[in-house]
Design a protein around this motif. Structure first.
Motif, PDB file in Angstrom:
ATOM      1  N   LEU A 285      87.160  71.191   1.317  1.00  0.00           N
ATOM      2  CA  LEU A 285      88.418  72.097   0.101  1.00  0.00           C
ATOM      3  C   LEU A 285      87.537  71.593  -0.845  1.00  0.00           C
ATOM      4  O   LEU A 285      88.231  70.717  -1.655  1.00  0.00           O
ATOM      5  N   SER A 286      88.109  72.865  -2.119  1.00  0.00           N
ATOM      6  CA  SER A 286      87.940  73.081  -3.500  1.00  0.00           C
ATOM      7  C   SER A 286      89.967  71.833  -3.608  1.00  0.00           C
ATOM      8  O   SER A 286      90.857  72.321  -3.486  1.00  0.00           O
ATOM      9  N   ALA A 287      89.495  71.260  -5.118  1.00  0.00           N
ATOM     10  CA  ALA A 287      90.932  71.258  -5.046  1.00  0.00           C
ATOM     11  C   ALA A 287      92.223  71.578  -5.828  1.00  0.00           C
ATOM     12  O   ALA A 287      92.871  72.211  -5.893  1.00  0.00           O
ATOM     13  N   GLU A 288      90.999  72.387  -6.476  1.00  0.00           N
ATOM     14  CA  GLU A 288      91.963  73.994  -7.674  1.00  0.00           C
ATOM     15  C   GLU A 288      92.299  75.039  -5.396  1.00  0.00           C
ATOM     16  O   GLU A 288      93.743  75.766  -6.439  1.00  0.00           O
ATOM     17  N   ALA A 289      91.411  75.138  -4.946  1.00  0.00           N
ATOM     18  CA  ALA A 289      92.720  75.950  -3.603  1.00  0.00           C
ATOM     19  C   ALA A 289      93.314  75.026  -3.325  1.00  0.00           C
ATOM     20  O   ALA A 289      94.590  75.877  -2.947  1.00  0.00           O
TER      21      ALA A 289
ATOM     22  N   THR B 109      96.930  65.253 -11.279  1.00  0.00           N
ATOM     23  CA  THR B 109      95.454  65.208 -11.279  1.00  0.00           C
ATOM     24  C   THR B 109      94.994  63.748 -11.710  1.00  0.00           C
ATOM     25  O   THR B 109      95.980  62.812 -12.147  1.00  0.00           O
TER      26      THR B 109
ATOM     27  N   THR C  50      91.587  64.476   3.170  1.00  0.00           N
ATOM     28  CA  THR C  50      91.667  64.618   1.858  1.00  0.00           C
ATOM     29  C   THR C  50      93.019  64.126   1.552  1.00  0.00           C
ATOM     30  O   THR C  50      93.454  64.756   1.716  1.00  0.00           O
TER      31      THR C  50
ATOM     32  N   TYR D  88      96.009  64.207  -1.596  1.00  0.00           N
ATOM     33  CA  TYR D  88      96.029  64.391  -2.596  1.00  0.00           C
ATOM     34  C   TYR D  88      98.080  63.862  -3.223  1.00  0.00           C
ATOM     35  O   TYR D  88      98.550  63.605  -1.590  1.00  0.00           O
TER      36      TYR D  88
END
Length: 110
Positions: A91-95, A109, A42, A44
């Motif tokens: 993975l969670s975006a928050e992690a 974001t 992913t 980011y």
């Protein structure tokens, strides 16, 4: 003892807390020189990184997340860099956000 040979990293034009101003750079900083590991990748977007030390800090924090096998960074000094994370499972975006913020940078974001 023989003297060490060290390569100097180019610094970013905007500088950061650990660097003096110098010409901008755009480079990819892989965590390993091997074939990409299997898993979910992913990308980011991260703001605030300006040099190799910045990329190293983000790489260390994100690599510490459970299941992460590789972190690759396309560094855009003074702009928005792409951080590609490969993990055994999504993975969670928050992690990821928490890890990036722990390193001192901002996850953009969509």
């Amino acid at each position: 003892m023989t003297p060490e040979t060290r390569s100097q990293l180019p610094m970013a034009s905007t500088g950061c807390a650990c660097c003096a101003p110098a010409p901008a750079l755009n480079q990819t900083v892989p965590t390993a020189e091997t074939a990409p590991p299997a898993g979910t990748s992913t990308a980011y977007q991260v703001k605030g990184m300006t040099c190799g030390h910045c990329a190293q800090s983000v790489t260390e924090e994100v690599t510490a997340l459970d299941g992460v096998s590789e972190v690759r960074i396309d560094l855009v000094a003074g702009g928005t860099s792409t951080v590609t994370v490969t993990a055994a499972r999504p993975l969670s975006a928050e992690a990821v956000r928490a890890a990036v913020e722990e390193a001192g940078y901002t996850l953009v974001t969509a």
